[in-house]
Scaffold this motif. Sequence first.
Motif: not given
Length: 246
Positions: A22-38, A41-44, A62-67
Amino acid sequence: MNEYINLDLENIESEHICCAIGDKKHQGGVNLKKEWIKNDLSKGHVFRKLKEQGKIFIEYAPLENAWVPVSGENFLYIYCLWVAGCFKGKGYGKELLEYAIEDAKKQNKNGICTLTSKKKKPYLSEKKFFERYGFKVVDSIGEFELLALCFNDKEPRFNETARKMEIESKDLTIFYTEQCPYTNNCIKETNEYKEETGAVINIEKIDTLEKAKNVPCVFNGWANFKDGKYVSNLLLNKNMVKKMFE
């Protein structure tokens, strides 16, 4: 037992990601975060949250894929375990952590680890909570500690690059990723301060796994340097950037 949801490609667009509800000023960040997750996902990558609306979730990979500048053979890494204050004391954190531990065992991992600190810091999990489940300090850099629950004699470690905790530039320098939905607006406000004042600020976007594994400091999505030295993991808004120059 409370009911939880794991985000996947079918539900991620319709589900909230908890920490920026519900924080509108962070909605752009939410969209970027979702793309990051997408993309991960295939990497665990796992993002598990309470089915009902609330800031209650765990995120790990998985630690091998953790940023993060941490390495280890066949471990999981917990980015974040968040139970908002009003929900504490109801067993949510216990259920989420136990799920991750059981997931690590099902995947025949050597253990599971996370970043904490000797004294509680913002954006990092509470050390004492993890210690109750058998997590122990396996490595440290200054006040930061790598906690791990090891199922055998294998242990994760900080990468050598993380031990530098310094850079050549003396200018205020920020390293960040788009994994956290708050960083997008923080970078926006930092850039606004730069434009308004002419301040010299270097912004280094960590946009690949390789870069994340080789960040010159302890890193969980954001890091500040000043006068060539690591300062903090605090996300900065415009007023906080201003104070850095005062």
